[in-house]
Design a protein around this motif. Structure first.
Motif, PDB file in Angstrom:
ATOM      1  N   THR A  15       0.822  -1.212   0.000  1.00 15.46           N
ATOM      2  CA  THR A  15       0.000   0.000   0.000  1.00 15.46           C
ATOM      3  C   THR A  15       0.854   1.260   0.000  1.00 15.46           C
ATOM      4  O   THR A  15       0.385   2.321  -0.393  1.00 15.46           O
ATOM      5  N   GLU A  18       2.260   1.850  -3.898  1.00 15.98           N
ATOM      6  CA  GLU A  18       1.288   2.525  -4.774  1.00 15.98           C
ATOM      7  C   GLU A  18       0.887   3.829  -4.099  1.00 15.98           C
ATOM      8  O   GLU A  18       0.066   3.836  -3.193  1.00 15.98           O
ATOM      9  N   LYS A  20      -0.552   6.601  -5.412  1.00 12.52           N
ATOM     10  CA  LYS A  20      -1.684   7.349  -5.955  1.00 12.52           C
ATOM     11  C   LYS A  20      -2.952   7.169  -5.109  1.00 12.52           C
ATOM     12  O   LYS A  20      -3.785   8.062  -5.038  1.00 12.52           O
ATOM     13  N   TYR A  21      -3.090   6.005  -4.464  1.00 14.24           N
ATOM     14  CA  TYR A  21      -4.283   5.694  -3.690  1.00 14.24           C
ATOM     15  C   TYR A  21      -3.899   5.425  -2.246  1.00 14.24           C
ATOM     16  O   TYR A  21      -2.762   5.113  -1.939  1.00 14.24           O
ATOM     17  N   GLU A  22      -4.879   5.516  -1.350  1.00 12.57           N
ATOM     18  CA  GLU A  22      -4.631   5.195   0.053  1.00 12.57           C
ATOM     19  C   GLU A  22      -5.924   4.723   0.716  1.00 12.57           C
ATOM     20  O   GLU A  22      -7.006   4.829   0.152  1.00 12.57           O
ATOM     21  N   ILE A  24      -9.073   2.954   2.099  1.00 15.76           N
ATOM     22  CA  ILE A  24     -10.072   1.941   1.752  1.00 15.76           C
ATOM     23  C   ILE A  24      -9.927   1.430   0.318  1.00 15.76           C
ATOM     24  O   ILE A  24     -10.422   0.355  -0.011  1.00 15.76           O
ATOM     25  N   ALA A  25      -9.231   2.166  -0.539  1.00 14.43           N
ATOM     26  CA  ALA A  25      -9.042   1.732  -1.927  1.00 14.43           C
ATOM     27  C   ALA A  25      -8.375   0.365  -2.003  1.00 14.43           C
ATOM     28  O   ALA A  25      -8.590  -0.389  -2.947  1.00 14.43           O
ATOM     29  N   PHE A  26      -7.585   0.014  -0.990  1.00 17.42           N
ATOM     30  CA  PHE A  26      -6.867  -1.259  -0.997  1.00 17.42           C
ATOM     31  C   PHE A  26      -7.684  -2.416  -0.424  1.00 17.42           C
ATOM     32  O   PHE A  26      -7.317  -3.572  -0.580  1.00 17.42           O
ATOM     33  N   PRO A  28     -10.701  -3.952  -1.084  1.00 20.50           N
ATOM     34  CA  PRO A  28     -11.219  -5.050  -1.919  1.00 20.50           C
ATOM     35  C   PRO A  28     -10.116  -6.003  -2.386  1.00 20.50           C
ATOM     36  O   PRO A  28     -10.268  -7.227  -2.295  1.00 20.50           O
ATOM     37  N   TYR A  85      -5.743   3.532   7.100  1.00 27.72           N
ATOM     38  CA  TYR A  85      -5.970   4.966   7.269  1.00 27.72           C
ATOM     39  C   TYR A  85      -4.849   5.623   8.083  1.00 27.72           C
ATOM     40  O   TYR A  85      -4.543   6.795   7.893  1.00 27.72           O
TER      41      TYR A  85
END
Length: 143
Positions: A15, A18, A20-22, A24-26, A28, A85
């Motif tokens: 996590t 990557e 670009k995202y943080e 809850i995006a991870f 699923p 988070y």
């Protein structure tokens, strides 16, 4: 044991790679990965047991243990979401060690609910727990 320690300590490293995202995006992908590996490990275990011709039968009874498994999975996933988070806000080197303080709360369950240890072992546990929580407080204060 070394594999469990290495994998457990590295579980949220992807996590951070990557950027670009943080958060809850991870979640699923994390869930799909957990289910996929769980299925592979179950198949490997059953295959191993059959190849080694163990005398005792494999007990696989998903329905009686489903409620307990679901609650455990929900708690585990919720705690991972909290870590997801915390990492962007505190950094991996601070948030993840604090997250590992969960072992202290697992020990409290063992002492007070399941009565797994008593006597001097409980005193030792609380001494070690104080050191652990003190270390987590130092990490939190360092940020």
């Amino acid at each position: 044991m070394c594999l469990a320690l290495t994998a457990g300590g590295s579980v949220l490293v992807p996590t951070k790679i990557e950027e670009k995202y943080e958060g809850i995006a991870f979640l699923p992908g994390f869930g799909v990965g957990a289910v996929a590996l769980g299925a592979v490990l179950l198949l490997l275990y059953v295959g191993y047991r059959r190849m080694t011709a163990r005398e005792e039968p494999i007990v696989f009874a998903p329905w009686p243990v489903l409620p307990a498994g679901l609650v455990s999975g929900l708690l585990w996933s919720g705690s991972n979401l909290g870590a997801l988070y915390a990492i962007p806000k505190l950094g991996y080197s601070v948030a993840y060690p604090i997250y590992q303080c969960a072992i202290f709360f697992a020990g409290l369950w063992g002492i007070f609910v399941f009565k797994e240890i008593s006597g001097v072992a409980v005193q030792t546990f609380f001494l070690a727990g104080a050191i652990l929580i003190g270390g987590a407080a130092c990490l939190a204060a360092s940020e």
